[in-house]
Design a protein around this motif. Structure first.
Motif, PDB file in Angstrom:
ATOM      1  N   MET A  84      70.990  -2.395   7.425  1.00 35.51           N
ATOM      2  CA  MET A  84      69.768  -1.311   8.231  1.00 35.51           C
ATOM      3  C   MET A  84      69.790  -0.114   7.063  1.00 35.51           C
ATOM      4  O   MET A  84      70.845   0.393   6.857  1.00 35.51           O
ATOM      5  N   ASP A  85      68.802   0.170   6.712  1.00 39.86           N
ATOM      6  CA  ASP A  85      68.436   1.380   5.972  1.00 39.86           C
ATOM      7  C   ASP A  85      68.872   2.643   6.434  1.00 39.86           C
ATOM      8  O   ASP A  85      69.251   3.004   7.641  1.00 39.86           O
ATOM      9  N   SER A  86      70.007   3.538   5.690  1.00 40.24           N
ATOM     10  CA  SER A  86      70.687   4.489   5.942  1.00 40.24           C
ATOM     11  C   SER A  86      69.776   5.553   6.628  1.00 40.24           C
ATOM     12  O   SER A  86      70.158   6.498   7.335  1.00 40.24           O
ATOM     13  N   LEU A  87      68.509   5.613   6.072  1.00 37.05           N
ATOM     14  CA  LEU A  87      67.767   6.592   6.175  1.00 37.05           C
ATOM     15  C   LEU A  87      67.330   6.410   7.731  1.00 37.05           C
ATOM     16  O   LEU A  87      67.138   7.328   8.515  1.00 37.05           O
ATOM     17  N   ILE A  88      66.949   5.208   8.071  1.00 40.46           N
ATOM     18  CA  ILE A  88      66.512   4.778   9.492  1.00 40.46           C
ATOM     19  C   ILE A  88      67.573   5.297  10.404  1.00 40.46           C
ATOM     20  O   ILE A  88      67.487   5.690  11.461  1.00 40.46           O
ATOM     21  N   VAL A  89      68.962   4.774   9.921  1.00 44.24           N
ATOM     22  CA  VAL A  89      70.172   5.003  10.856  1.00 44.24           C
ATOM     23  C   VAL A  89      70.084   6.676  11.200  1.00 44.24           C
ATOM     24  O   VAL A  89      70.205   7.261  12.466  1.00 44.24           O
ATOM     25  N   ASN A  90      69.864   7.284  10.010  1.00 44.96           N
ATOM     26  CA  ASN A  90      69.933   8.994  10.397  1.00 44.96           C
ATOM     27  C   ASN A  90      68.899   9.231  11.403  1.00 44.96           C
ATOM     28  O   ASN A  90      69.235  10.099  12.285  1.00 44.96           O
ATOM     29  N   VAL A  91      67.551   8.786  11.277  1.00 43.72           N
ATOM     30  CA  VAL A  91      66.511   9.322  11.707  1.00 43.72           C
ATOM     31  C   VAL A  91      66.928   8.961  13.333  1.00 43.72           C
ATOM     32  O   VAL A  91      66.714   9.814  14.198  1.00 43.72           O
ATOM     33  N   LEU A  92      67.388   7.844  13.391  1.00 47.49           N
ATOM     34  CA  LEU A  92      67.638   7.460  15.013  1.00 47.49           C
ATOM     35  C   LEU A  92      68.598   8.070  15.599  1.00 47.49           C
ATOM     36  O   LEU A  92      68.601   8.416  16.709  1.00 47.49           O
ATOM     37  N   THR A  93      69.868   8.228  14.740  1.00 47.32           N
ATOM     38  CA  THR A  93      70.928   9.191  15.495  1.00 47.32           C
ATOM     39  C   THR A  93      70.417  10.451  15.906  1.00 47.32           C
ATOM     40  O   THR A  93      70.688  11.109  16.794  1.00 47.32           O
ATOM     41  N   LYS A  94      69.572  10.940  14.949  1.00 46.99           N
ATOM     42  CA  LYS A  94      69.106  12.408  15.332  1.00 46.99           C
ATOM     43  C   LYS A  94      68.438  12.540  16.372  1.00 46.99           C
ATOM     44  O   LYS A  94      68.675  13.252  17.305  1.00 46.99           O
ATOM     45  N   ASN A  95      67.409  11.477  16.608  1.00 47.77           N
ATOM     46  CA  ASN A  95      66.614  11.555  17.661  1.00 47.77           C
ATOM     47  C   ASN A  95      66.893  10.874  18.868  1.00 47.77           C
ATOM     48  O   ASN A  95      66.022  10.380  19.571  1.00 47.77           O
ATOM     49  N   GLN A  96      68.328  10.617  18.982  1.00 47.24           N
ATOM     50  CA  GLN A  96      68.554   9.673  20.119  1.00 47.24           C
ATOM     51  C   GLN A  96      68.354   9.825  21.568  1.00 47.24           C
ATOM     52  O   GLN A  96      67.832   9.035  22.416  1.00 47.24           O
ATOM     53  N   ASP A  97      68.215  11.278  21.784  1.00 44.55           N
ATOM     54  CA  ASP A  97      67.720  11.751  22.842  1.00 44.55           C
ATOM     55  C   ASP A  97      66.456  11.488  23.418  1.00 44.55           C
ATOM     56  O   ASP A  97      66.083  10.910  24.371  1.00 44.55           O
ATOM     57  N   VAL A  98      65.519  11.638  22.428  1.00 41.54           N
ATOM     58  CA  VAL A  98      64.122  11.531  22.575  1.00 41.54           C
ATOM     59  C   VAL A  98      63.745   9.853  23.009  1.00 41.54           C
ATOM     60  O   VAL A  98      63.107   9.367  23.853  1.00 41.54           O
ATOM     61  N   LEU A  99      64.563   9.091  22.037  1.00 41.77           N
ATOM     62  CA  LEU A  99      64.583   7.616  22.081  1.00 41.77           C
ATOM     63  C   LEU A  99      64.896   6.993  23.426  1.00 41.77           C
ATOM     64  O   LEU A  99      64.171   6.273  23.797  1.00 41.77           O
ATOM     65  N   LEU A 100      66.085   7.717  23.943  1.00 40.06           N
ATOM     66  CA  LEU A 100      66.549   7.144  25.358  1.00 40.06           C
ATOM     67  C   LEU A 100      65.443   7.505  26.382  1.00 40.06           C
ATOM     68  O   LEU A 100      65.235   6.821  27.260  1.00 40.06           O
ATOM     69  N   LYS A 101      64.672   8.726  26.342  1.00 39.70           N
ATOM     70  CA  LYS A 101      63.873   9.217  27.263  1.00 39.70           C
ATOM     71  C   LYS A 101      62.938   8.405  27.119  1.00 39.70           C
ATOM     72  O   LYS A 101      62.231   7.539  28.266  1.00 39.70           O
ATOM     73  N   LYS A 102      62.315   8.171  26.053  1.00 37.03           N
ATOM     74  CA  LYS A 102      61.127   7.155  25.878  1.00 37.03           C
ATOM     75  C   LYS A 102      61.379   5.571  26.479  1.00 37.03           C
ATOM     76  O   LYS A 102      60.564   5.019  27.157  1.00 37.03           O
ATOM     77  N   TRP A 103      62.472   5.282  26.229  1.00 35.09           N
ATOM     78  CA  TRP A 103      62.774   3.976  26.341  1.00 35.09           C
ATOM     79  C   TRP A 103      63.202   3.767  27.983  1.00 35.09           C
ATOM     80  O   TRP A 103      62.637   2.726  28.424  1.00 35.09           O
ATOM     81  N   LEU A 104      63.736   4.936  28.647  1.00 35.49           N
ATOM     82  CA  LEU A 104      63.788   4.670  30.075  1.00 35.49           C
ATOM     83  C   LEU A 104      62.359   4.513  30.948  1.00 35.49           C
ATOM     84  O   LEU A 104      62.029   4.093  31.976  1.00 35.49           O
ATOM     85  N   ILE A 105      61.450   5.388  30.177  1.00 36.15           N
ATOM     86  CA  ILE A 105      60.132   5.422  30.789  1.00 36.15           C
ATOM     87  C   ILE A 105      59.401   4.203  30.433  1.00 36.15           C
ATOM     88  O   ILE A 105      58.953   3.436  31.802  1.00 36.15           O
ATOM     89  N   GLU A 106      59.719   3.303  29.478  1.00 39.49           N
ATOM     90  CA  GLU A 106      59.286   2.220  29.037  1.00 39.49           C
ATOM     91  C   GLU A 106      59.923   1.246  30.087  1.00 39.49           C
ATOM     92  O   GLU A 106      59.161   0.351  30.795  1.00 39.49           O
ATOM     93  N   LEU A 107      61.033   1.077  30.521  1.00 39.71           N
ATOM     94  CA  LEU A 107      61.655   0.524  31.359  1.00 39.71           C
ATOM     95  C   LEU A 107      61.186   0.518  32.484  1.00 39.71           C
ATOM     96  O   LEU A 107      61.173  -0.544  33.489  1.00 39.71           O
ATOM     97  N   GLU A 108      60.786   1.583  33.140  1.00 40.20           N
ATOM     98  CA  GLU A 108      60.556   2.079  34.543  1.00 40.20           C
ATOM     99  C   GLU A 108      59.155   1.087  34.774  1.00 40.20           C
ATOM    100  O   GLU A 108      58.824   0.614  36.080  1.00 40.20           O
TER     101      GLU A 108
END
Lengths: 118, 276
Positions: B1-25
């Motif tokens: 995995m591209d290190s750039l992507i990893v950085n972006v994802l780690t930085k935004n993990q809170d947003v990611l989690l929130k969006k994902w939980l909404i998706e899951l509901e």
């Protein structure tokens, strides 16, 4: 290949310990009938404990032998048929309903005695 | 995995989690009664899964240490529906793409390449989940099947030279084969002169069942012992006669008791009441 036929008082004992092929079976049929004729035996026990396979031809020969012996005045009992052999025969559609059977040689002789006396 | 992507994802993990939980509901699992979990438990599970996924993003590996497998195995055992898990993984894919594009540090031309990357990264997990759950089901089914087979046809020696085989439940071809094998092996093992087959527990006797029973009885006779069919209820007798099935070749009795009396008679035995 010949199958030995033993005489025990008024009975004949046969333990088949070889793989029965068509030729052996037919030879056995002839030998047994002439032995019955010679000895005047009243009963015959054919033990099949060590026979692993009986095909339709052998089954037919055995059925024939039983009927032929009866014509000559000797009652035949088959003993020691193995489960696998029984299943094969049933699968082939051969139930040999007219042939008396017994679990082992001992019970076979008992059965003969019962039938000959009673 | 591209290190750039990893950085972006780690930085935004809170947003990611929130969006994902909404998706899951959006996924509806109320139809699955089997999974009895509180909403809290479900949330904990979701968050644990999310942490695991993030961890694997940074290592770029999903299978080496087996933690993902263990996690899903546990989930499957609690009875969480598989479609919820697959929905979760698919939702994750959408959300990751969203977050990456929203972040702005990745230009849109790279998006397609990115999409492929994420596909390649998530698909093995998805495959593994489906594969594992299928394996668990197959295992359960085969265990139950063999347990059922073991229960089906025991031959019980009752007196010297007399055995009983009680049959319970419907008889199909596979079971009939097993019954015949058990019957014949038992006859040899216990040296039974008489075998009683009790069909009290067989709900329906049609031509096929009768055929199997006749075959078994014939085979038993070939071995040199006698088969008595017992437990013939009135309705079974009616079916047998109206179907034109010929059972005259071997003896039948209405109850096990009567069959036993006959068996003792054949084997020249007797039950005598003790004096005093």
């Amino acid at each position: 290949m010949r199958i030995p036929i033993l005489k025990l008082h008024e009975y004949l004992l046969i333990t088949i310990q070889v793989e029965l092929d068509d030729q052996t079976a037919l030879q056995f049929q002839e030998d047994l009938l002439s032995k019955i004729h010679d000895t005047g035996a009243k009963g015959v026990v054919i033990d099949l404990t060590s026979v692993d396979m009986i095909d339709s031809f052998i089954a037919k020969v055995l059925g024939d032998v039983v009927r032929m012996s009866k014509l000559m005045g000797a009652q035949v009992v088959l003993t020691g048929i193995q489960p696998a052999v029984a299943i094969t025969l049933i699968d082939l559609g051969i139930s040999m309903r007219e042939v008396p059977t017994a679990l082992d040689l001992e019970q076979g002789l008992d059965k003969l005695r019962l039938e000959l006396e009673g | 995995m591209d290190s750039l992507i990893v950085n972006v994802l780690t930085k935004n993990q809170d947003v990611l989690l929130k969006k994902w939980l909404i998706e899951l509901e959006k996924t509806d699992i109320t139809g699955h009664v089997k999974f009895a979990a509180t909403p809290n438990m479900l949330r904990d599970t979701n968050e644990e899964f999310f942490r695991l996924l993030l961890k694997h993003i940074s290592y770029n590996d999903i299978s080496q240490d087996g933690s993902i497998e263990r996690f899903f195995d546990q989930l499957l055992q609690t009875g969480l529906p598989v479609n919820y898990m697959t929905q979760g993984l698919q939702g994750m894919r959408r959300v990751i793409l969203d977050v990456l594009l929203d972040d702005g540090s990745i230009d849109k031309e790279k998006a397609i390449e990115l999409y492929n990357d994420i596909d390649r990264w998530l698909d093995p997990i998805l495959n593994r989940v489906v594969e594992n759950s299928a394996q668990i089901w197959e295992k359960t089914i085969s265990i139950q099947k063999s347990a059922l087979l073991e229960l089906t046809a025991p031959l019980i020696p009752v007196f010297q030279q007399v055995s009983v085989m009680p049959l319970i439940g419907t008889i199909d071809t596979e079971r009939a084969k097993l019954i015949m094998e058990n019957l014949l092996d038992g006859v040899i093992k216990y040296r039974s002169e008489v075998v009683l087959i009790d069909i009290t527990g067989v709900p329906v006797v049609d031509t096929m069942v009768a055929h199997h029973i006749i075959q078994a009885a014939d085979a038993v006779r070939l071995l040199g012992s006698t088969c008595i069919l017992v437990g013939i209820r009135p309705e079974i007798a009616q079916t047998i006669v109206s179907l034109g099935i010929d059972l005259t070749a071997f003896p039948t009795k209405s109850t096990l008791q009567k069959g036993m009396e006959r068996a003792l008679e054949i084997t020249s035995q007797e039950i005598v009441r003790k004096e005093d």
